[in-house]
Design a protein around this motif. Structure first.
Motif, PDB file in Angstrom:
ATOM      1  N   LYS A  63       1.100   8.480   1.303  1.00  0.00           N
ATOM      2  CA  LYS A  63       2.203   7.871   2.061  1.00  0.00           C
ATOM      3  C   LYS A  63       3.338   7.467   1.133  1.00  0.00           C
ATOM      4  N   PHE A  64       2.996   6.907  -0.032  1.00  0.00           N
ATOM      5  CA  PHE A  64       4.016   6.498  -1.001  1.00  0.00           C
ATOM      6  C   PHE A  64       4.823   7.703  -1.477  1.00  0.00           C
ATOM      7  N   VAL A  65       4.133   8.794  -1.753  1.00  0.00           N
ATOM      8  CA  VAL A  65       4.806  10.012  -2.224  1.00  0.00           C
ATOM      9  C   VAL A  65       5.771  10.535  -1.154  1.00  0.00           C
ATOM     10  N   LYS A  66       5.331  10.519   0.081  1.00  0.00           N
ATOM     11  CA  LYS A  66       6.168  11.012   1.181  1.00  0.00           C
ATOM     12  C   LYS A  66       7.422  10.162   1.333  1.00  0.00           C
ATOM     13  N   LYS A  67       7.285   8.848   1.203  1.00  0.00           N
ATOM     14  CA  LYS A  67       8.443   7.946   1.294  1.00  0.00           C
ATOM     15  C   LYS A  67       9.419   8.166   0.146  1.00  0.00           C
ATOM     16  N   SER A  68       8.930   8.724  -0.944  1.00  0.00           N
ATOM     17  CA  SER A  68       9.752   8.948  -2.140  1.00  0.00           C
ATOM     18  C   SER A  68      10.410  10.322  -2.123  1.00  0.00           C
ATOM     19  N   ASP A  69      10.417  10.982  -0.955  1.00  0.00           N
ATOM     20  CA  ASP A  69      10.994  12.325  -0.823  1.00  0.00           C
ATOM     21  C   ASP A  69      10.318  13.328  -1.755  1.00  0.00           C
ATOM     22  N   ARG A  70       9.034  13.148  -1.922  1.00  0.00           N
ATOM     23  CA  ARG A  70       8.218  14.085  -2.688  1.00  0.00           C
ATOM     24  C   ARG A  70       7.087  14.551  -1.783  1.00  0.00           C
ATOM     25  N   GLN A  71       6.360  15.552  -2.239  1.00  0.00           N
ATOM     26  CA  GLN A  71       5.203  15.988  -1.486  1.00  0.00           C
ATOM     27  C   GLN A  71       4.037  16.274  -2.423  1.00  0.00           C
ATOM     28  N   VAL A  72       2.849  15.940  -1.953  1.00  0.00           N
ATOM     29  CA  VAL A  72       1.640  16.256  -2.707  1.00  0.00           C
ATOM     30  C   VAL A  72       1.356  17.734  -2.491  1.00  0.00           C
ATOM     31  N   ASP A  73       1.510  18.515  -3.548  1.00  0.00           N
ATOM     32  CA  ASP A  73       1.310  19.958  -3.459  1.00  0.00           C
ATOM     33  C   ASP A  73      -0.159  20.323  -3.620  1.00  0.00           C
ATOM     34  N   GLN A  74      -0.875  19.521  -4.407  1.00  0.00           N
ATOM     35  CA  GLN A  74      -2.277  19.816  -4.664  1.00  0.00           C
ATOM     36  C   GLN A  74      -3.005  18.533  -5.056  1.00  0.00           C
ATOM     37  N   ARG A  76      -5.673  -4.350 -12.127  1.00  0.00           N
ATOM     38  CA  ARG A  76      -5.307  -5.640 -12.722  1.00  0.00           C
ATOM     39  C   ARG A  76      -3.926  -6.092 -12.271  1.00  0.00           C
ATOM     40  N   THR A  77      -2.997  -5.164 -12.170  1.00  0.00           N
ATOM     41  CA  THR A  77      -1.657  -5.447 -11.663  1.00  0.00           C
ATOM     42  C   THR A  77      -1.447  -4.576 -10.433  1.00  0.00           C
ATOM     43  N   SER A  78      -1.308  -5.199  -9.292  1.00  0.00           N
ATOM     44  CA  SER A  78      -1.228  -4.458  -8.028  1.00  0.00           C
ATOM     45  C   SER A  78      -0.124  -3.408  -8.054  1.00  0.00           C
ATOM     46  N   HIS A  79      -0.500  -2.187  -7.672  1.00  0.00           N
ATOM     47  CA  HIS A  79       0.421  -1.060  -7.562  1.00  0.00           C
ATOM     48  C   HIS A  79       1.127  -0.713  -8.876  1.00  0.00           C
ATOM     49  N   ALA A  80       0.479  -0.987  -9.992  1.00  0.00           N
ATOM     50  CA  ALA A  80       1.047  -0.583 -11.280  1.00  0.00           C
ATOM     51  C   ALA A  80       1.217   0.929 -11.338  1.00  0.00           C
ATOM     52  N   ASP A  81       0.334   1.644 -10.641  1.00  0.00           N
ATOM     53  CA  ASP A  81       0.420   3.102 -10.664  1.00  0.00           C
ATOM     54  C   ASP A  81       1.689   3.623  -9.987  1.00  0.00           C
ATOM     55  N   THR A  82       2.140   2.951  -8.937  1.00  0.00           N
ATOM     56  CA  THR A  82       3.339   3.427  -8.245  1.00  0.00           C
ATOM     57  C   THR A  82       4.591   3.211  -9.088  1.00  0.00           C
ATOM     58  N   ARG A  83       4.581   2.199  -9.936  1.00  0.00           N
ATOM     59  CA  ARG A  83       5.696   1.980 -10.862  1.00  0.00           C
ATOM     60  C   ARG A  83       5.831   3.175 -11.809  1.00  0.00           C
ATOM     61  N   PHE A  84       4.720   3.691 -12.259  1.00  0.00           N
ATOM     62  CA  PHE A  84       4.730   4.872 -13.125  1.00  0.00           C
ATOM     63  C   PHE A  84       5.203   6.100 -12.346  1.00  0.00           C
ATOM     64  N   LEU A  85       4.761   6.236 -11.109  1.00  0.00           N
ATOM     65  CA  LEU A  85       5.182   7.376 -10.298  1.00  0.00           C
ATOM     66  C   LEU A  85       6.684   7.349 -10.047  1.00  0.00           C
ATOM     67  N   GLU A  86       7.214   6.179  -9.752  1.00  0.00           N
ATOM     68  CA  GLU A  86       8.652   6.064  -9.498  1.00  0.00           C
ATOM     69  C   GLU A  86       9.459   6.539 -10.703  1.00  0.00           C
ATOM     70  N   LYS A  87       9.048   6.134 -11.893  1.00  0.00           N
ATOM     71  CA  LYS A  87       9.749   6.578 -13.102  1.00  0.00           C
ATOM     72  C   LYS A  87       9.590   8.082 -13.298  1.00  0.00           C
ATOM     73  N   ALA A  88       8.392   8.583 -13.090  1.00  0.00           N
ATOM     74  CA  ALA A  88       8.148  10.018 -13.250  1.00  0.00           C
ATOM     75  C   ALA A  88       9.027  10.837 -12.310  1.00  0.00           C
ATOM     76  N   PHE A  89       9.181  10.358 -11.069  1.00  0.00           N
ATOM     77  CA  PHE A  89      10.012  11.073 -10.101  1.00  0.00           C
ATOM     78  C   PHE A  89      11.481  11.118 -10.533  1.00  0.00           C
ATOM     79  N   GLN A  90      11.902  10.097 -11.276  1.00  0.00           N
ATOM     80  CA  GLN A  90      13.293  10.035 -11.729  1.00  0.00           C
ATOM     81  C   GLN A  90      13.614  11.066 -12.806  1.00  0.00           C
ATOM     82  N   VAL A  91      12.611  11.414 -13.607  1.00  0.00           N
ATOM     83  CA  VAL A  91      12.901  12.212 -14.799  1.00  0.00           C
ATOM     84  C   VAL A  91      12.386  13.645 -14.763  1.00  0.00           C
TER      85      VAL A  91
END
Length: 209
Positions: free
Chosen positions: A162-173, A129-144
């Motif tokens: 790709k989004f996770v990699k750009k955020s200096d994170r990695q998908v572990d599983q 419904r709102t484009s990329h609403a999920d990445t907004r949640f991920l960005e906050k999660a990465f901060q805390v």
């Protein structure tokens, strides 16, 4: 297979399945409930396989509290559930009382969330419904938190990796499964439908193991 509280994944799924969900959810907020099966799978990945639920746990967009309550049932030291919707939080509070666990419920937009947590568990909006609403949640999660457990539509996997990699994170599983969604909105044509979802464990790039 049981966690340190003696709760098996099947027992956890049964307990979470007893919790109430919103009967008239807000479509704009994409208030699709996480199924008890997907919730128990994600929580067991976090708590049993990786011991990431021992400290403070945050559930962003908690809705009626299924993941937050599940983390508390698995023995988390403290759990905070955040949601912008008062109706959902009222039901989450009732659910926690029924499950006999303590969770701190906070009504807030996720942008205002601060502090440090050991882990985040969440079933964010899928962005339909709102484009990329999920990445907004991920960005906050990465901060805390240093580790994030999150559920997303499988169709978005390439974009999210790709989004996770750009955020200096990695998908572990990544664990894929079918999640049942009950009939909640008028445009739903079936009593229940299934959606392919991915369950992610995401860690900091510097925390390679």
């Amino acid at each position: 297979m049981a966690d340190k509280t003696g709760l098996s994944k099947r027992q956890l799924e049964i307990q979470l399945g007893k919790l109430k969900i919103l009967q008239k959810p807000n479509l704009k907020l994409e208030q699709y409930p996480v199924s008890s099966e997907a919730a128990s799978e994600l929580l067991y990945l976090a708590g049993f396989e990786h011991n990431d639920l021992d400290g403070r746990v945050l559930d962003l967009g908690t809705g009626t509290g299924r993941l937050a309550i599940g983390a508390a049932l698995m023995g988390a030291e403290a759990v905070v559930g955040v949601d912008v919707d008062a109706q959902a939080l009222a039901l989450a509070k009732d659910n926690a009382e029924a499950a006999k666990v303590r969770v701190e419920w906070v009504r807030s937009d996720i942008e205002k969330v601060s502090g440090k947590f050991g882990a985040v568990v969440m079933n964010p909006p899928y962005g339909t419904r709102t484009s990329h609403a999920d990445t907004r949640f991920l960005e906050k999660a990465f901060q805390v938190a240093p580790v994030v457990y999150s559920i997303h539509k499988s169709a978005t996997r390439d974009f999210l990796v790709k989004f996770v990699k750009k955020s200096d994170r990695q998908v572990d599983q990544v664990r894929s499964m079918k999640m049942e969604i009950p009939y909640l909105f008028e445009f739903h044509e079936k009593k229940r439908s299934t959606v392919e979802v991915d369950l992610y464990r995401i860690i900091r790039t510097t925390s390679r193991s």
